[in-house]
Motif scaffolding. Structure first.
Motif, PDB file in Angstrom:
ATOM      1  N   THR A  51      10.503  19.078  19.386  1.00  0.00           N
ATOM      2  CA  THR A  51      11.531  18.290  20.067  1.00  0.00           C
ATOM      3  C   THR A  51      11.230  18.195  21.554  1.00  0.00           C
ATOM      4  N   TRP A  64      16.736  15.873  20.525  1.00  0.00           N
ATOM      5  CA  TRP A  64      16.963  15.235  19.236  1.00  0.00           C
ATOM      6  C   TRP A  64      15.669  14.787  18.585  1.00  0.00           C
ATOM      7  N   ARG A  71      20.183  10.684  14.221  1.00  0.00           N
ATOM      8  CA  ARG A  71      19.584  11.391  15.342  1.00  0.00           C
ATOM      9  C   ARG A  71      20.158  12.798  15.326  1.00  0.00           C
ATOM     10  N   HIS A  73      20.468  16.751  16.512  1.00  0.00           N
ATOM     11  CA  HIS A  73      20.301  17.740  17.581  1.00  0.00           C
ATOM     12  C   HIS A  73      19.623  18.955  16.954  1.00  0.00           C
TER      13      HIS A  73
END
Length: 240
Positions: A51, A64, A71, A73
């Motif tokens: 990420t 994300w 999307r 997290h």
């Protein structure tokens, strides 16, 4: 969220995530042996690192990854599982993976996950006060301090961040109930369940960060990742 006219799609996403999380908590066959659990923890840390390197950027932060139309997290998806597994894995590899997660959270940057990870690491160290975890704890608090010292330009999104505060202004009684619900993970500690301490600490501290900035009101506002992450962590507790 429905009374405040949140998008119907968002409600459907949360409901779908909840159904998947319940299924995972009840039936997902996570590995029971150390080798499989270590591999799962390694994948969790790798996703956090990915990420930072290639995640979706918004307002200068990367938190994300795209999964189809969603999307997600990644911190809230993988960290509940990682801290739950780390509490039972051999101390040296577990602490190394925690260090990797600390670095990734500080680089995103993400104060909420950094502070939640520091709290969870403190509970792991309380459960298992050995030198590798003590070192990871020091690093986690340093990482939280680094994240705190960085500018976080992300703007709040309605129904995602600061949900408790917004609700309190509109419907004080419901707002107070949601504020109290931030501490609901304490229910994981019933009957003195020591192994649930890291998970409860992460969820509570990360949830409290919604009162300190533009951070998600996890398990309360819109967001599939923390709901799914919670289900995965409960599955890990079940298969200990």
């Amino acid at each position: 969220m429905s009374l405040a006219e949140a998008p119907a799609l968002w409600l459907a996403v949360n409901a779908g995530a909840l159904a998947l999380a319940i299924a995972a908590a009840l039936w997902l066959p996570l590995p029971r042996h150390n080798g499989g659990q270590l591999a799962l923890a390694l994948v969790s840390t790798a996703l956090l690192t990915m990420t930072v390197l290639a995640g979706i950027e918004a307002d200068g932060v990367r938190r994300w990854l795209q999964l189809g139309p969603l999307r997600l997290h990644i911190g809230y998806l993988v960290l509940p599982l990682l801290v739950t597994l780390a509490d039972r894995l051999p101390a040296k590899p577990a602490s190394a993976l925690l260090l990797g997660a600390v670095l990734a959270c500080a680089l995103q940057p993400d104060r909420a996950t950094s502070f939640g990870l520091a709290a969870a690491t403190a509970m792991i160290t309380l459960n298992r006060p050995v030198l590798p975890f003590v070192g990871a704890l020091v690093a986690a608090f340093v990482g939280a301090a680094v994240a705190l010292g960085q500018v976080d330009p992300l703007q709040p999104v309605r129904f995602v961040e600061t949900v408790q505060i917004d609700t309190w202004h509109a419907q004080p009684l419901i707002g107070i109930a949601l504020m109290l619900a931030t501490f609901a993970p304490l229910l994981l500690l019933r009957d003195g369940q020591r192994t649930a301490r890291p998970l409860a600490a992460f969820l509570i501290v990360a949830g409290l960060m919604a009162f300190a900035g533009a951070y998600p009101s996890i398990l309360i506002g819109y967001g599939a990742a923390p709901i799914l992450g919670f289900g995965l962590a409960i599955s890990a507790l079940r298969t200990q």
